[in-house]
Design an enzyme around this catalytic site. Structure first.
Site, mmCIF file in Angstrom:
data_model
loop_
_atom_site.group_PDB
_atom_site.id
_atom_site.type_symbol
_atom_site.label_atom_id
_atom_site.label_comp_id
_atom_site.label_asym_id
_atom_site.label_seq_id
_atom_site.Cartn_x
_atom_site.Cartn_y
_atom_site.Cartn_z
ATOM 1 C CB SER A 195 -0.959 -0.034 1.209
ATOM 2 O OG SER A 195 -1.869 1.040 1.153
ATOM 3 C CB THR A 196 1.269 4.073 2.412
ATOM 4 O OG1 THR A 196 -0.134 4.133 2.650
ATOM 5 C CG2 THR A 196 1.851 5.474 2.385
ATOM 6 C CG HIS A 222 -4.337 -1.052 -0.428
ATOM 7 N ND1 HIS A 222 -3.944 -1.076 0.899
ATOM 8 C CD2 HIS A 222 -4.860 -2.285 -0.680
ATOM 9 C CE1 HIS A 222 -4.222 -2.260 1.421
ATOM 10 N NE2 HIS A 222 -4.768 -3.008 0.477
ATOM 11 C CG MET A 317 -0.991 4.103 5.946
ATOM 12 S SD MET A 317 -2.022 5.594 6.014
ATOM 13 C CE MET A 317 -2.669 5.643 4.362
ATOM 14 C CG ASP A 320 -5.798 -5.699 2.807
ATOM 15 O OD1 ASP A 320 -6.541 -6.654 3.123
ATOM 16 O OD2 ASP A 320 -5.545 -5.395 1.628
#
Length: 376
Positions: A195-196, A222, A317, A320
């Site tokens: 993600s991030t 994401h 972040m 997940d």
């Protein structure tokens, strides 16, 4: 990190509506101080020396000096200042945002498409607040630009951890505790949740994999629609492997990297004749507030590649991927987690590492090497 002091933010946007909206939202977040605004990149650069911000919210598309050009200036003159991009949901916006993230921008938010001002502000706040909190908490956030988005080679090798007995894992379900471990074999697929910080991390890691890796790779990053296609296009130009945005009902092939389309869920299914594995793109609900979700993908991989999966959990972040990794671990997967020192945000790998799910904890620059070992 910015613990104990306010995060000083300069808001840069060529639209007065967004300058005010972003400024108002930031002012409502505890520990944040808006120290000024600028309506283009050139003015922003002239204010930085005097105002000394910790972070810029930076519009991608601006006259005179756009967001990418500002990032380049920050790298050379003010490498400790972070940047969060403010983007539009367009192909051009997606391509420029990928470039910004590869250059070391911390993350991005989308300008809402709603014409209702109150609704737009609500959506902006929902997007901005968690990113700002993570930026404040991350020890790596403010050095991304200084490294041009790259992390130096870690002095310590990857940590290989023996698997704990299932009964000893605090977060295993009761049914899992009684389930025997599956024998691990050579992996025939690689699946990644990220993600991030993901576009930058993937830009560093995936080009290290050879064209003849011999297995497919399926990735959840994401991101919203349009942006995942831009990410795939950008990575494909840099990698020996073929990288593409996944399409519904295509057979997966060795030496191809499939990125889940933004705003959709992606899983693996059997072809009609049962001979092949296919991508299935769905509109199933978000999981962990994510669509695409790593948990959703990981579960499906576990159904078809028992004892023959390498699963990688990387910077991002939230949590997940953790539940999906638990399932994969019980089905004999080899699990690799990115270490804290090279994560932009140490959210997604944190619990898998702390709970003992991860077999290998590796810095970003050795993850590709560990993947290669697991498939050969």
């Amino acid at each position: 990190m910015f613990i104990g002091k306010k995060l000083r933010v300069l808001v840069v946007d060529d639209t007065i509506v967004y300058r005010k909206a972003v400024s108002d939202i930031l002012a409502e977040i505890p520990g944040v101080e808006v120290i000024g605004v600028a309506h283009n990149g050139k003015i922003a650069m002239s204010k930085i020396a005097r105002l000394k911000p910790d972070l810029l919210t930076l519009d991608i598309e601006m006259p005179e000096m756009n967001g990418i050009e500002v990032l380049a200036e920050l790298q050379s003159k003010y490498p400790t200042i972070g940047a969060v991009m403010v983007s539009t949901l367009t192909t051009d916006g997606g391509e420029m945002t990928m470039k910004a993230l590869e250059l070391g921008a911390f993350d991005f938010i989308l300008k809402p498409s709603s014409t209702n001002q109150a609704e737009s502000k609500k959506l902006l706040k929902q997007a901005i607040a968690p990113i700002i909190r993570e930026f404040k908490a991350s020890r790596n956030a403010s050095r991304l630009l200084g490294n041009k988005g790259r992390f130096a080679k870690a002095p310590t090798p990857p940590t290989k951890r023996p698997l704990k007995p299932l009964a000893a894992r605090k977060d295993s379900s009761q049914s899992a505790k009684t389930k025997p471990l599956v024998q691990k074999g050579k992996s025939e697929i690689v699946t990644i949740g990220i993600s991030t910080g993901g576009p930058n991390a993937l830009t560093q890691m995936l080009p290290l994999l050879p064209a003849n890796l011999g297995v497919p790779i399926v990735i959840v990053q994401h991101m919203p629609p349009v942006f995942t296609k831009s990410l795939a296009t950008s990575l494909n130009a840099k990698c020996a492997l073929t990288v593409k945005e996944a399409e519904d009902r295509e057979n997966i092939q060795d030496n191809v990297v499939y990125i889940a389309p933004g705003g959709k869920q992606m899983k693996l299914v059997a072809s009609a004749d049962g001979k092949n594995r296919q991508i299935k793109i769905t509109n199933d609900p978000p999981e962990n507030s994510c669509r695409p979700s790593a948990d959703y993908l990981f579960r499906s991989v576990g159904d078809y590649y028992v004892g023959r999966t390498t699963a990688v959990i990387m910077t991002g972040m939230g949590s997940d991927g953790t539940k999906g990794l638990q399932i994969l671990q019980e089905k004999g997967a080899t699990i690799i987690a990115q270490n804290e020192a090279t994560c932009v945000v140490f959210g997604m790998p944190k619990k898998p590492i702390e709970s003992g799910i991860a077999d290998i904890v590796a810095p970003l620059n050795t993850i590709a090497e560990e993947i290669i070992k697991s498939v050969r």
